[in-house]
Design a protein around this motif. Sequence first.
Motif, mmCIF file in Angstrom:
data_model
loop_
_atom_site.group_PDB
_atom_site.id
_atom_site.type_symbol
_atom_site.label_atom_id
_atom_site.label_comp_id
_atom_site.label_asym_id
_atom_site.label_seq_id
_atom_site.Cartn_x
_atom_site.Cartn_y
_atom_site.Cartn_z
ATOM 1 N N ASP A 67 0.853 -1.182 0.000
ATOM 2 C CA ASP A 67 0.000 0.000 0.000
ATOM 3 C C ASP A 67 0.889 1.233 0.000
ATOM 4 N N GLU A 68 0.887 1.952 -1.116
ATOM 5 C CA GLU A 68 1.692 3.165 -1.291
ATOM 6 C C GLU A 68 3.174 2.914 -0.954
ATOM 7 N N PRO A 69 3.793 1.914 -1.562
ATOM 8 C CA PRO A 69 5.168 1.586 -1.193
ATOM 9 C C PRO A 69 6.195 2.649 -1.562
ATOM 10 N N THR A 70 5.893 3.538 -2.504
ATOM 11 C CA THR A 70 6.875 4.557 -2.873
ATOM 12 C C THR A 70 6.820 5.780 -1.961
ATOM 13 N N SER A 71 5.833 5.839 -1.094
ATOM 14 C CA SER A 71 5.712 6.970 -0.173
ATOM 15 C C SER A 71 6.951 7.058 0.713
ATOM 16 N N GLY A 72 7.599 8.196 0.702
ATOM 17 C CA GLY A 72 8.783 8.406 1.529
ATOM 18 C C GLY A 72 10.082 7.973 0.879
ATOM 19 N N LEU A 73 10.012 7.390 -0.327
ATOM 20 C CA LEU A 73 11.226 6.951 -1.006
ATOM 21 C C LEU A 73 11.757 8.051 -1.916
ATOM 22 N N ASP A 74 13.084 8.163 -1.981
ATOM 23 C CA ASP A 74 13.669 9.082 -2.950
ATOM 24 C C ASP A 74 13.739 8.366 -4.299
ATOM 25 N N ALA A 75 14.229 9.049 -5.331
ATOM 26 C CA ALA A 75 14.239 8.481 -6.684
ATOM 27 C C ALA A 75 15.055 7.193 -6.748
ATOM 28 N N GLU A 76 16.199 7.155 -6.096
ATOM 29 C CA GLU A 76 17.055 5.960 -6.117
ATOM 30 C C GLU A 76 16.371 4.783 -5.417
ATOM 31 N N GLN A 77 15.725 5.058 -4.305
ATOM 32 C CA GLN A 77 15.029 3.997 -3.573
ATOM 33 C C GLN A 77 13.813 3.498 -4.350
ATOM 34 N N LEU A 94 -0.569 -4.187 -5.593
ATOM 35 C CA LEU A 94 0.011 -2.874 -5.354
ATOM 36 C C LEU A 94 -1.073 -1.804 -5.408
ATOM 37 N N VAL A 95 -1.171 -1.004 -4.360
ATOM 38 C CA VAL A 95 -2.049 0.164 -4.346
ATOM 39 C C VAL A 95 -1.112 1.359 -4.340
ATOM 40 N N GLU A 96 -1.175 2.165 -5.397
ATOM 41 C CA GLU A 96 -0.177 3.227 -5.549
ATOM 42 C C GLU A 96 -0.748 4.355 -6.402
ATOM 43 N N HIS A 97 -0.367 5.590 -6.072
ATOM 44 C CA HIS A 97 -0.799 6.752 -6.845
ATOM 45 C C HIS A 97 0.277 7.283 -7.776
ATOM 46 N N ASP A 98 1.502 6.802 -7.649
ATOM 47 C CA ASP A 98 2.598 7.207 -8.536
ATOM 48 C C ASP A 98 2.433 6.440 -9.849
ATOM 49 N N MET A 99 1.763 7.066 -10.814
ATOM 50 C CA MET A 99 1.395 6.363 -12.035
ATOM 51 C C MET A 99 2.599 5.950 -12.869
ATOM 52 N N GLY A 100 3.665 6.716 -12.848
ATOM 53 C CA GLY A 100 4.874 6.311 -13.564
ATOM 54 C C GLY A 100 5.414 5.005 -13.011
ATOM 55 N N PHE A 101 5.449 4.917 -11.686
ATOM 56 C CA PHE A 101 5.911 3.690 -11.032
ATOM 57 C C PHE A 101 4.990 2.522 -11.367
ATOM 58 N N VAL A 102 3.689 2.758 -11.288
ATOM 59 C CA VAL A 102 2.707 1.706 -11.566
ATOM 60 C C VAL A 102 2.859 1.205 -12.993
ATOM 61 N N MET A 103 2.982 2.111 -13.934
ATOM 62 C CA MET A 103 3.094 1.718 -15.339
ATOM 63 C C MET A 103 4.354 0.897 -15.599
ATOM 64 N N ASP A 104 5.438 1.215 -14.889
ATOM 65 C CA ASP A 104 6.684 0.473 -15.054
ATOM 66 C C ASP A 104 6.696 -0.847 -14.301
ATOM 67 N N ALA A 105 6.034 -0.903 -13.154
ATOM 68 C CA ALA A 105 6.155 -2.058 -12.259
ATOM 69 C C ALA A 105 5.111 -3.144 -12.496
ATOM 70 N N CYS A 106 4.013 -2.800 -13.142
ATOM 71 C CA CYS A 106 2.885 -3.742 -13.188
ATOM 72 C C CYS A 106 2.647 -4.306 -14.583
ATOM 73 N N ASP A 107 2.243 -5.574 -14.604
ATOM 74 C CA ASP A 107 1.852 -6.233 -15.855
ATOM 75 C C ASP A 107 0.370 -6.047 -16.121
ATOM 76 N N ARG A 108 -0.399 -5.948 -15.054
ATOM 77 C CA ARG A 108 -1.859 -5.818 -15.158
ATOM 78 C C ARG A 108 -2.318 -4.773 -14.152
ATOM 79 N N LEU A 109 -3.209 -3.905 -14.592
ATOM 80 C CA LEU A 109 -3.723 -2.830 -13.750
ATOM 81 C C LEU A 109 -5.242 -2.925 -13.630
ATOM 82 N N VAL A 110 -5.735 -2.517 -12.485
ATOM 83 C CA VAL A 110 -7.167 -2.324 -12.282
ATOM 84 C C VAL A 110 -7.297 -0.914 -11.730
ATOM 85 N N VAL A 111 -8.034 -0.076 -12.432
ATOM 86 C CA VAL A 111 -8.178 1.327 -12.045
ATOM 87 C C VAL A 111 -9.544 1.535 -11.424
ATOM 88 N N LEU A 112 -9.534 2.158 -10.235
ATOM 89 C CA LEU A 112 -10.770 2.448 -9.516
ATOM 90 C C LEU A 112 -11.035 3.953 -9.525
#
Length: 138
Positions: A67-77, A94-112
């Motif tokens: 849940d929001e795993p990129t929260s608090g991470l810098d670019a390198e992290q 993965l529940v995340e609002h960083d769409m760039g990260f989501v688009m790179d990290a996920c094979d399948r998305l469900v948008v709510l």
Amino acid sequence: GLAADLVGWPARRRLERERGERVAEVLELCGLTELRDAYAASLPVGGRRLVELARALADRPRLLLLDEPTSGLDAEQTVRLREVIAALDTTVLLVEHDMGFVMDACDRLVVLDLGRVIASGGPADVRDDPVVRAAYLG
């Protein structure tokens, strides 16, 4: 149990050795090897988040909920987190609002949108979906 610990039975020693090896693997995967002896509370927020992930991975989960795993991470992290997720042999929800990260990290998305599924599919399909664009880009 306690008796096995006190006696130092071979099975117990083997288990402890395997746990130590797994910890080393996970620390390496998460980029935390150099922080092995640091107290988690002394780390910056991003470091603590990666420690949380490492703790979850140590038990070899079949399903990992993030849940929001990129929260608090810098670019390198964030890049490291993306690499860790890609290297996993497990399902990640993965529940995340960083769409760039989501688009790179996920094979399948469900948008709510307000709790209602408005799109699902691969990153390119979801990115190009007119309903998603209207809901999130106005």
